[in-house]
Design an enzyme around this catalytic site. Structure first.
Site, PDB file in Angstrom:
ATOM      1  N   ASP A 450      14.154  -6.466  39.641  1.00  0.00           N
ATOM      2  CA  ASP A 450      14.670  -5.199  40.171  1.00  0.00           C
ATOM      3  C   ASP A 450      14.956  -5.326  41.666  1.00  0.00           C
ATOM      4  OD1 ASP A 450      15.338  -2.508  40.229  1.00  0.00           O
ATOM      5  OD2 ASP A 450      13.465  -1.819  39.331  1.00  0.00           O
ATOM      6  N   ASP A 515      19.504   3.898  35.339  1.00  0.00           N
ATOM      7  CA  ASP A 515      18.205   4.552  35.127  1.00  0.00           C
ATOM      8  C   ASP A 515      18.375   5.825  34.300  1.00  0.00           C
ATOM      9  OD1 ASP A 515      16.617   2.725  36.335  1.00  0.00           O
ATOM     10  OD2 ASP A 515      16.291   3.851  38.181  1.00  0.00           O
TER      11      ASP A 515
HETATM   12  C1  GLA Z   1      13.831   1.161  39.245  1.00  0.00           C
HETATM   13  C2  GLA Z   1      14.299   0.676  37.893  1.00  0.00           C
HETATM   14  C3  GLA Z   1      13.517   1.355  36.801  1.00  0.00           C
HETATM   15  C4  GLA Z   1      12.040   1.073  36.992  1.00  0.00           C
HETATM   16  C5  GLA Z   1      11.596   1.480  38.383  1.00  0.00           C
HETATM   17  C6  GLA Z   1      10.188   1.017  38.675  1.00  0.00           C
HETATM   18  O1  GLA Z   1      14.140   2.504  39.427  1.00  0.00           O
HETATM   19  O2  GLA Z   1      15.666   0.902  37.746  1.00  0.00           O
HETATM   20  O3  GLA Z   1      13.943   0.919  35.533  1.00  0.00           O
HETATM   21  O4  GLA Z   1      11.798  -0.297  36.782  1.00  0.00           O
HETATM   22  O5  GLA Z   1      12.428   0.944  39.398  1.00  0.00           O
HETATM   23  O6  GLA Z   1       9.766   1.377  39.946  1.00  0.00           O
END
Ligand code: GLA
Length: 697
Positions: A450, A515
């Site tokens: 990420d 997300d």
């Molecule tokens: C980001 C990612 C999510 C999750 C969060 C965790 O927003 O896109 O899928 O992994 O971080 O903090």
């Protein structure tokens, strides 16, 4: 590849041709990008005079030049702009040779030297007999110091047409990859990212058409950039209507500062032409990405479970084991533990950078959970965000100088975090080191990588840094980890789809497109994503109702049916799914596994767009042409309005059978009448698995 007469080169892909010619002053000109042509036609195309109505204010080559610099008689946006120590900026490229690589006959190099300075420029073109993509990049070799203000990968010149239209993907967090098509105005339309990563705001991809292309008809010229740093695409519509798209890394000047004796190579830009409309263009991209970009494009991706929406930052060994047990019972094959497993990371305020298991949550390390996941018959995956750090972390306390900062100025936090200067060799070595140890010491099969914020305070090296070092070191680390841990698969995520591009896809196995897991919104996100990227790379979770972001309560089947159009995952809090919901989930996961090869490796046909229809539909035809999966959904539908059957004109002839009900249909019936899924209420949905049971005699 052929060179029918000196100075005319014809690059051929299975379904297209690209003709280049050497014009006056040795300038490489685009003579044709489109339908296949023979050598005679190519020579004729290379002789087409340029715009007789041109007045004294215009250039001979603008709109046709393959790699315009910023001096001489040209006025377009330059693909190449240099500044020498003496302040000089003039360049004049003298043609040396057009060379074809003996070992790789689809690879053409046009070699140039500069008229007065010790500099060489090589323009690379590569085609293959296996796909329709033309790969282009440029290489600058210098014996003297030079600042590279701009060095695009390519300038793409589609032929003169009336009414050009530009297709692009734009978005923001939670609303990634929205497709937009609008008339191209005179002037310059600039897409790009100055956020360190690719960004969800624009994706490095364009599709041009003359305003008449549809999903199934018309010519489309499309280009993309294989790069995960800052980038820019300038699409210009010139006075005489000619269109040029400059595609390259970096945003503001300069993009590199070279000392004598160095070579600067741009990333690749990929272009393709199709005369089968937007759908055929996407399918050609998908073939290329599966066959030539993804490290294991022929692999089937497992059904994963991800804990993020279920447990957020409140995870521990017990609740992950409980989720894993439920996930395994439903048929999941890979269990991914998301953020919150390490350091003091009990919220997004602290702990990022301290990559050891939180000792309260995992008193015996990760071993017991990984072992349990294995006993349940699943592989184990883990979330990391290696490029970022919370100021409240042991890492930051030990190395406050490791973050991007502008000395003497206040710095900026986003999501309570700073970004590590991955351009520094010590930071890159540390980052590789702990990941390597994590993967060596634990039985980990999958890493969700990420990156949740852009760089805002990059210090004095701003543009150089933004344009290359960070992304190049990221690539090097991923390449090394892949080489040393060949069984590990990677997912690219940047707050959703903030790092989706052909560069990262060459070193990751799938991406997290957004997300936003609301199935209704996902229809739009997935449609945009599918313009360039294949379902094989598109992770799609089924999450809870109401959706955490939108509050929508969508039926479980509907949520599944949308996610089953990609790499299916489950992201809901299974502790709260009723026995009926779990039974439905198990049934649909089993069903997905049956159609998975069709979805992940098949050819996508977008039948009705969610942007235009309240009955969106799409289908995948298996690589063999013997099976299809047809997705039909009602989204925003008003009771009693028509929801016509989805017509399937692309099915090979013969008799097709519904694999569940046994109903048989002639292909011609499905082409003209369509497949009636019996949907009538909003958020009704169906996925039909068809098999060809007989061919015409
Ligand atoms: C980001 C990612 C999510 C999750 C969060 C965790 O927003 O896109 O899928 O992994 O971080 O903090």
């Amino acid at each position: 590849m052929s060179e029918p007469v000196p100075g005319v080169w014809v690059l051929r892909t299975p379904r297209s041709a690209y003709v280049l010619s050497l014009g006056g002053e040795d300038v490489p000109l685009a003579a044709h990008w489109g339908a296949p042509v023979d050598d005679d036609a190519a020579v004729a195309l290379a002789k087409v005079p340029f715009d007789a109505a041109r007045g004294s204010w215009e250039s001979h080559v603008d709109g046709r030049e393959e790699y315009p610099s910023d001096t001489g008689m040209r006025f377009v946006e330059p693909a190449l702009a240099l500044r020498f120590r003496d302040g000089g900026r003039t360049v004049r490229w003298v043609f040396g040779a057009g060379e074809v690589d003996g070992a790789d006959p689809g690879h053409l190099r046009l070699r140039y030297t500069e008229l007065t300075r010790p500099l060489r420029l090589v323009l690379h073109y590569r085609v293959s007999a296996a796909h329709d993509v033309i790969e282009r990049w440029a290489e600058l070799q210098t014996d003297v110091p030079v600042e590279v203000l701009r060095a695009d990968s390519a300038a793409w010149c589609p032929p003169p047409r009336e009414g050009y239209r530009l297709g692009s993907l734009h978005g923001r967090w939670g609303a990634d990859s929205r497709l937009e098509r609008s008339a191209l105005p005179d002037g310059v339309v600039r897409l790009g990212s100055r956020r360190t990563t690719t960004s969800p705001m624009h994706n490095p991809w364009i599709a041009l058409d003359d305003g008449t292309a549809t999903e199934t008809t018309g010519e489309v010229w499309t280009a993309a950039l294989a790069w995960s740093g800052t980038w820019r695409i300038d699409v210009q519509r010139l006075p005489a209507g000619r269109v040029v798209a400059n595609v390259g890394a970096g945003h503001e000047e300069p993009v590199a500062s070279l000392s004598g004796g160095t070579t600067y190579a741009t990333p690749r830009s990929c272009g393709l032409w199709s005369d089968g409309g937007f759908g055929a263009a996407s399918r050609a991209w998908h073939d290329y990405v599966r066959g030539h970009v993804l490290p294991h494009g022929d692999e089937l991706r497992p059904v994963l479970y991800n804990s993020w929406e279920a447990t957020g930052f409140l995870l521990d060994e017990a609740n992950q084991m409980a989720l894993a047990e439920r996930a395994a019972a439903l048929g999941c094959e890979l269990f991914v533990m998301d953020d919150g497993w390490f350091g003091a990371r009990v919220s997004d305020n602290a702990g990022l950078g301290d990559w050891l298991p939180n000792s309260t949550r995992f008193p015996n390390g990760l071993g017991p959970l990984i072992k349990r996941v294995g006993e349940l018959g699943m592989r184990f995956g883990i979330w990391v965000e290696p490029e970022a750090v919370n100021p409240d972390s042991d890492l930051y306390r030990a190395h406050p100088d490791w973050v991007y900062a502008s000395p003497g100025y206040p710095r900026h936090e986003m999501r309570n975090q700073l970004v590590l200067d991955l351009g520094r060799p010590d930071v890159a070595a540390w980052l590789h080191g702990w990941l390597d140890t994590l993967l060596t010491d634990n039985d980990i099969a999958f890493v969700k990588w990420d990156m949740n914020r852009p760089v805002t305070d990059p210090g004095p090296q701003r543009d150089l840094l933004w344009s290359s070092r960070h992304a190049l070191n990221l690539y090097a680390i991923l390449d090394r980890l892949r080489r040393d841990h060949p069984h590990v698969r990677f997912e690219s995520c940047a707050s959703g789809g903030g790092r989706v591009d052909l560069g990262i896809l060459a070193r990751t196995d799938q991406v997290w497109p957004s997300d936003n897991t609301d199935a209704s919104d996902r229809l739009h996100i997935q449609e945009g994503f599918s313009q360039l990227y294949p379902a094989r790379a598109m992770t799609a979770w089924v999450t809870d109702a109401p959706n955490f972001l939108t509050g929508n309560r969508l039926p479980l089947r509907y949520r599944f049916h949308v996610a089953m159009a990609g790499v299916l995952g489950i992201g809901g809090d299974l502790a709260h799914w009723s026995p009926e919901e779990q039974a439905t989930a198990a049934e649909l996961i089993a069903r997905y596994k049956r159609i998975r090869p069709i979805v992940q490796h098949g050819a996508l046909h977008r039948l009705r767009s969610p942007r235009e229809s309240d009955a969106p539909a799409l289908a995948y035809l298996s690589a063999s042409g013997e099976e299809a999966a047809v997705f039909q959904l009602l989204d925003g539908h008003r009771y009693g309005e028509p929801a016509p059957p989805a017509r399937l004109p692309f099915l090979p002839p013969g008799t097709w059978q519904d694999a569940d009900t046994g109903t048989r249909y002639p292909a011609a019936f499905l082409a003209v009448h369509g497949l009636d899924a019996g949907l009538y209420r909003n958020h009704d949905s169906a996925v039909t698995h068809l098999r060809r049971v007989s061919r015409p005699a």
